[in-house]
Design an enzyme around this catalytic site. Structure first.
Site, mmCIF file in Angstrom:
data_model
loop_
_atom_site.group_PDB
_atom_site.id
_atom_site.type_symbol
_atom_site.label_atom_id
_atom_site.label_comp_id
_atom_site.label_asym_id
_atom_site.label_seq_id
_atom_site.Cartn_x
_atom_site.Cartn_y
_atom_site.Cartn_z
ATOM 1 N N PRO A 188 0.788 -1.224 0.000
ATOM 2 C CG PRO A 188 -0.084 -1.069 2.145
ATOM 3 C CD PRO A 188 0.545 -2.046 1.198
ATOM 4 C CG ASN A 189 -0.305 4.395 1.195
ATOM 5 O OD1 ASN A 189 -1.227 4.957 0.608
ATOM 6 N ND2 ASN A 189 -0.446 3.887 2.401
ATOM 7 N NE ARG A 197 3.837 6.748 1.572
ATOM 8 C CZ ARG A 197 4.122 5.542 2.024
ATOM 9 N NH1 ARG A 197 4.630 4.634 1.215
ATOM 10 N NH2 ARG A 197 3.918 5.242 3.272
ATOM 11 C CE1 TYR A 221 8.840 5.490 3.057
ATOM 12 C CE2 TYR A 221 7.174 7.230 2.962
ATOM 13 C CZ TYR A 221 7.717 6.116 3.593
ATOM 14 O OH TYR A 221 7.148 5.616 4.741
ATOM 15 C CB ALA A 232 1.460 0.632 6.530
ATOM 16 C CD GLU A 256 10.940 -6.739 6.189
ATOM 17 O OE1 GLU A 256 11.273 -7.781 6.808
ATOM 18 O OE2 GLU A 256 10.449 -5.747 6.757
ATOM 19 C CG HIS A 258 11.190 -1.704 4.579
ATOM 20 N ND1 HIS A 258 9.827 -1.635 4.479
ATOM 21 C CD2 HIS A 258 11.466 -2.834 5.274
ATOM 22 C CE1 HIS A 258 9.296 -2.672 5.093
ATOM 23 N NE2 HIS A 258 10.272 -3.426 5.590
HETATM 24 C C1 DQA Z 1 8.157 1.506 3.916
HETATM 25 C C2 DQA Z 1 8.221 1.731 5.440
HETATM 26 C C3 DQA Z 1 6.862 1.532 6.062
HETATM 27 O O1 DQA Z 1 6.927 1.781 7.459
HETATM 28 C C4 DQA Z 1 5.844 2.477 5.450
HETATM 29 O O2 DQA Z 1 4.570 2.242 5.995
HETATM 30 C C5 DQA Z 1 5.836 2.403 3.969
HETATM 31 C C6 DQA Z 1 7.111 2.371 3.273
HETATM 32 C C7 DQA Z 1 9.509 1.809 3.240
HETATM 33 O O3 DQA Z 1 9.701 1.356 2.112
HETATM 34 O O4 DQA Z 1 10.337 2.521 3.786
HETATM 35 O O5 DQA Z 1 4.784 2.429 3.339
HETATM 36 O O6 DQA Z 1 7.856 0.136 3.684
#
Ligand code: DQA
Length: 147
Positions: free
Chosen positions: A11-12, A19, A24, A78, A99, A101
């Site tokens: 999401p997002n 954003r 980011y 999230a 994983e 981020h």
């Molecule tokens: C994220 C970190 C998460 O805490 C956040 O909710 C995101 C982006 C990252 O890529 O840094 O949506 O996954």
């Protein structure tokens, strides 16, 4: 031809570029995906990219991933911090999971410190902005080579 790698964004992450760019970065998801597809080719891998804002859709996509892909990269957004359902789906897989981020959740708010995804992942790449995806791809390539 070996099966491809799947990159799942949650999401997002479709909002990247506009954003919270101070956290980011400026790159859009399309930029990141195009870069990863090209980078995968240089590593001798094929990459498919997929994004959803919907938890159940992500669970269903993960459930089917074991048959079609040799590895999974996931930035669950999230849902990383909340979704036991995504963790359970990942735990059914026999292919490696990494994983990813953009930010480093461990440096951020306390509610971001728990990762359910981490409980089903071989490893985590976090904190390098858009580069995290490339690094995760390289880690996946090394992992697959070592098998
Ligand atoms: C994220 C970190 C998460 O805490 C956040 O909710 C995101 C982006 C990252 O890529 O840094 O949506 O996954």
């Amino acid at each position: 031809m070996p099966s491809p790698i799947l990159l799942v964004n949650g999401p997002n992450l479709n909002m990247l570029g506009s954003r919270e760019p101070e956290i980011y970065g400026q790159a859009t998801l399309a930029d990141i995906e195009a870069d990863c597809v090209a980078h995968a080719q240089t590593l001798g891998l094929a990459l498919e990219c997929w994004q959803s804002n919907v938890e159940g859709e992500i669970v269903t996509r993960i459930q089917g991933a074991g048959k079609h892909y040799q590895g999974l990269l996931i930035n669950a957004g999230a849902y990383t911090h909340t979704s036991i359902a995504i963790m359970d789906a990942l735990l059914t897989l026999k292919i490696p999971v990494i994983e990813v981020h953009l930010s480093n959740p461990a440096r951020r708010e306390e509610f971001r410190h728990i990762s359910y995804v981490a409980k089903a992942a071989t490893g985590i790449v976090a904190g390098f902005g858009a580069q995290s995806y490339r690094l995760a791809l390289e880690a996946m390539a090394a992992l697959l080579r070592s098998r």
